[in-house]
Enzyme design. Structure first.
Site, mmCIF file in Angstrom:
data_model
loop_
_atom_site.group_PDB
_atom_site.id
_atom_site.type_symbol
_atom_site.label_atom_id
_atom_site.label_comp_id
_atom_site.label_asym_id
_atom_site.label_seq_id
_atom_site.Cartn_x
_atom_site.Cartn_y
_atom_site.Cartn_z
ATOM 1 N N GLY A 121 78.613 28.017 46.123
ATOM 2 C CA GLY A 121 78.788 29.403 45.377
ATOM 3 C C GLY A 121 79.479 28.819 43.970
ATOM 4 O O GLY A 121 79.878 27.681 43.698
ATOM 5 N N ASN A 122 80.071 29.817 43.169
ATOM 6 C CA ASN A 122 81.129 29.423 42.116
ATOM 7 C C ASN A 122 81.968 30.733 42.065
ATOM 8 O O ASN A 122 81.871 31.773 42.686
ATOM 9 C CB ASN A 122 80.425 29.439 40.531
ATOM 10 C CG ASN A 122 79.597 30.430 40.210
ATOM 11 O OD1 ASN A 122 80.442 31.319 40.016
ATOM 12 N ND2 ASN A 122 78.342 30.258 40.472
ATOM 13 N N ARG A 123 83.170 30.371 41.273
ATOM 14 C CA ARG A 123 84.291 31.372 41.246
ATOM 15 C C ARG A 123 83.897 32.551 40.295
ATOM 16 O O ARG A 123 85.186 33.280 40.076
ATOM 17 C CB ARG A 123 85.299 30.702 40.682
ATOM 18 C CG ARG A 123 86.083 29.833 42.110
ATOM 19 C CD ARG A 123 87.068 28.908 41.605
ATOM 20 N NE ARG A 123 88.037 29.492 40.681
ATOM 21 C CZ ARG A 123 88.856 28.693 39.936
ATOM 22 N NH1 ARG A 123 88.789 27.595 40.005
ATOM 23 N NH2 ARG A 123 89.744 29.582 39.121
ATOM 24 N N ALA A 135 76.798 33.985 36.449
ATOM 25 C CA ALA A 135 77.110 32.438 36.442
ATOM 26 C C ALA A 135 76.164 32.012 37.725
ATOM 27 O O ALA A 135 76.342 31.959 38.642
ATOM 28 C CB ALA A 135 78.524 32.111 36.811
#
Ligand code: CTP
Length: 400
Positions: free
Chosen positions: A211-213, A277
């Site tokens: 995943g990402n932030r 994102a």
């Protein structure tokens, strides 16, 4: 000063010493051309009588859900529908908490829950209550949903103390309301916007993901602002824990593939704003069982995900305005313009990295928005304000 001519403002007065200033506020709202009706909490009536509000508003004042005569004249649901805007002033810590959590245990909170009108709160309370983490969290939740917050201001407080907690001056509250009403009132009505927001999670096995932030705050702020300005908004949200803004239809997704399907299904639209994102790569296969550790290293094979933004821009039902986001750390303009060209976008909003307090998890951001023929720097500013500025650019293109 801009005016509020013809705007129907429902003023909800809560119980605090600043309630006396709400009488002056009614007068100022009417001077600016608004039609004002007043509802009071029980607490407010300990500070100011209904007769004062009745006199200055020229309308009957509502104080209870259980007043049969008042309900017969105009039911509370009808009153909630009557309003073009709800203004809660002074908004106490208690009422803010109730509004944040959807309580409807008196007339004011019921009206606030029963309306689809945009809401403004002007808090006033003791400075320690204002700074308490509970109040901060409630305010953050309300802001996420697109509630406009005016003040409070710093200064002497009722108990002989000083700090942030004073109700903004009535003339300042009216000026802010008039500015926002004049600038954006219903300017996106009749338009349909699809917005994507947040990260995507690409599953590796039943317990792990890539995943990402991304916090989703920018996309949610855009959805909230667009709905406030009258647009029909479909928000496709990756896994985030943010409240759905008022008036927004939300579809929750997890992976890049799910995001693509949901966005394409939401077309046609006048604009697509790809603020999510989206992961560029996902594991080739999702393991059916938890991957066990064995050797010292583990190699994951990742494959490209579908590029939703490019697909939307190439679709037969291409929105008239397709907007991408770009997170760049170097050569911002060259990379952003490259993406604008390659993905056939109308606008691309590049995060200006290195601006203090901006970025993924922050409430503030700074963007440069590139089009084929120009560039506009927005912010640094709260994401909520940036959202309105970006929507101004989109509205300009849709009107052209
Ligand atoms: N995007 C998308 N689908 C993907 C990847 C990205 O729709 N699979 C969209 C994002 O929503 C965003 C823009 O494309 O609007 C970002 O473009 P991208 O080329 O992915 O740029 P970066 O994420 O900045 O990554 P990179 O520079 O590595 O290409």
């Amino acid at each position: 000063m801009a005016s509020l001519t013809g705007q129907r403002v429902l003023l909800c007065v809560c119980g605090g010493i600043a309630a006396y200033k709400a009488v002056e506020l009614v007068r100022r709202l009417r001077d600016a051309g608004a039609l004002v009706r007043v509802a009071m909490t029980e607490g407010a009536q300990h500070f100011v009588g209904t007769a004062s509000f009745q006199a200055v508003s020229g309308e009957p004042v509502r104080t209870s859900l259980w007043d049969a005569a008042a309900e017969a004249a105009m039911g509370h649901i009808e009153l909630a529908r009557w309003a073009d805007r709800i203004l809660v002033a002074p908004a106490t810590a208690d009422t803010l908490a109730k509004l944040a959590h959807g309580f409807a245990d008196d007339l004011v909170t019921t009206l606030c829950l029963a309306t689809t009108a945009p809401m403004t709160v002007a808090p006033a309370m003791n400075h320690r209550m204002w700074l308490h983490p509970a109040t901060r969290a409630n305010l953050a939740l309300l802001r996420e949903r697109g509630v406009q917050v005016i003040g409070p201001v710093d200064g002497p407080l009722a108990e002989g103390e000083s700090g942030p907690g004073r109700l903004s001056e009535p003339e300042d509250i009216v000026a802010v309301l008039a500015r926002s009403a004049g600038a954006h009132a219903g300017d996106l009505a009749g338009l349909r916007l699809v917005v994507s927001a947040g990260p995507t999670y690409e599953d590796l096995d039943p317990v792990r993901y890539v995943g990402n932030r991304s916090s989703g705050k920018m996309g949610f702020a855009i959805a909230a602002a667009a709905a406030r300005r009258g647009a029909e908004v479909m928000l496709v949200a990756g896994p985030v824990s943010l409240a759905t803004p008022a008036g927004v239809t939300r579809i929750d997704v997890r992976s890049a593939a799910q995001l693509r399907d949901a966005v394409l299904a939401a077309l046609p639209a006048d604009a697509y704003i790809g603020a999510a994102a989206v992961a560029d790569y996902a594991p080739r296969a999702v393991a059916g069982n938890k991957i066990k550790k064995s050797s010292d290293t583990l190699t994951l094979e990742l494959v490209r995900t579908p590029d939703t933004l490019a697909e939307v821009a190439a679709s037969p039902s291409r929105p008239r305005c397709v907007v991408g986001f770009a997170a760049e750390t170097e050569e911002v303009e060259a990379h952003a313009r490259g993406k604008l060209q390659k993905k056939n976008l109308d606008l691309i909003a590049a995060n200006r990295v290195g601006v203090q307090g901006s970025g993924f998890e922050s409430d503030d951001n700074a963007l440069t928005v590139y089009s084929r023929d120009g560039a506009r720097a927005l912010g640094p500013a709260p994401k909520i304000r940036l959202a309105d500025e970006l929507l101004d650019l989109i509205a300009e293109r849709l009107r052209a």
